[in-house]
Design a protein around this motif. Structure first.
Motif, short mmCIF file in Angstrom:
data_model
loop_
_atom_site.label_atom_id
_atom_site.label_comp_id
_atom_site.label_asym_id
_atom_site.label_seq_id
_atom_site.Cartn_x
_atom_site.Cartn_y
_atom_site.Cartn_z
N GLU A 214 0.25 -1.14 -0.13
CA GLU A 214 -0.21 0.18 -0.23
C GLU A 214 0.86 1.18 -0.58
O GLU A 214 0.72 2.35 -0.91
N TRP B 189 -6.14 0.51 -7.77
CA TRP B 189 -5.75 1.18 -6.76
C TRP B 189 -6.51 2.67 -6.09
O TRP B 189 -5.19 3.71 -6.47
N LYS C 71 -7.34 4.18 -1.90
CA LYS C 71 -7.49 3.87 -0.47
C LYS C 71 -8.78 3.28 -0.39
O LYS C 71 -9.93 2.88 -0.44
N SER D 52 -10.05 -3.71 2.52
CA SER D 52 -8.71 -2.79 3.29
C SER D 52 -8.50 -4.48 3.64
O SER D 52 -8.81 -5.55 3.47
N ALA E 67 -2.91 -4.54 -0.37
CA ALA E 67 -3.45 -3.06 -1.24
C ALA E 67 -4.65 -2.71 -1.32
O ALA E 67 -4.93 -3.63 -2.22
#
Length: 226
Positions: A51, A100, A102, A174, A182
């Motif tokens: 990540e 990709w 958060k 997560s 990640a």
């Protein structure tokens, strides 16, 4: 005139599958092919390190989303027996598109459709919580898969429920929930879902490439990320 699925996908406009406020000009490509990750000496088994690598890539390129991976051969899956055991060939060729960003980012329905199925695929390196939608355009039926979601994303869902293009259907999970990656969305288009429920291969072996090239067209036909 008969149109194949690829043609129909290319005709669709203004399609997004994550946070609608982020423009495609804020996306940057990301190469995670075996040769590239070997060269970077990147630890692919530690989700936190991975990540951090993603976040550094975004920062360096002044971007908000990293994307790529369709038909990319990767070393990312070698840590899990899901992708290789004594019986099967190694499955290391990625057949979806990864986005990709958060955990907690909104995941959107690509097009109008219905809820085909959903499931938590819990093995190491698997999808984690997953949603599959069914769509039909000009009598051509196909499916979109959304993998690596939050656990809450598959609660209060019902098979057959209607969804609208751009509707928030989930959020990204997560590492402890999403298969230990990640945070990212695995987005895949599937012509023939066969008998799969809440799951469909997102990685194939070299010998399987001709089948999956035909059955899982490039998601960028639909998204049109430059």
């Amino acid at each position: 005139m008969y149109k194949n699925l690829e043609h129909l996908l290319q005709e669709q406009k203004n399609v997004k599958v994550i946070e609608s406020s982020i423009e495609y000009t804020d996306y940057v490509s990301l190469d995670l092919s075996s040769s590239q990750t070997d060269k970077l000496d990147l630890n692919l088994t530690d989700a936190a390190i991975f990540e951090e690598f993603i976040e550094n890539h975004l920062s360096k390129n002044n971007a908000k989303v990293a994307f790529g991976g369709y038909m990319e051969p990767r070393n990312l899956y070698r840590r899990s027996t899901v992708f290789k055991n004594e019986i099967t060939d190694e499955r290391n060729i990625h057949i979806g598109l990864d986005l990709w960003i958060k955990a907690g980012t909104a995941v959107l329905a690509a097009l109008d459709g219905t809820m085909h199925s959903f499931q938590n695929n819990t093995a190491l390196g698997d999808y984690g919580p997953t949603i599959i939608l069914e769509h039909s355009i000009e009598n051509v039926t196909f499916y979109t898969l959304y993998g690596h979601l939050s656990l809450e994303s598959i609660s209060n869902k019902e098979v057959g429920m209607s969804v609208k293009k751009g509707e928030i259907i989930a959020k990204l999970g997560s590492a402890p929930i999403n298969g230990d990656y990640a945070p990212h969305l695995h987005f895949q288009i599937i012509k023939d879902i066969q008998d799969k429920i809440g799951d469909y291969p997102g990685v194939c072996s070299k010998n399987e490439v001709p089948f999956y090239l035909e059955n899982c067209p490039d998601p960028n036909f639909l998204l049109k990320i430059q």
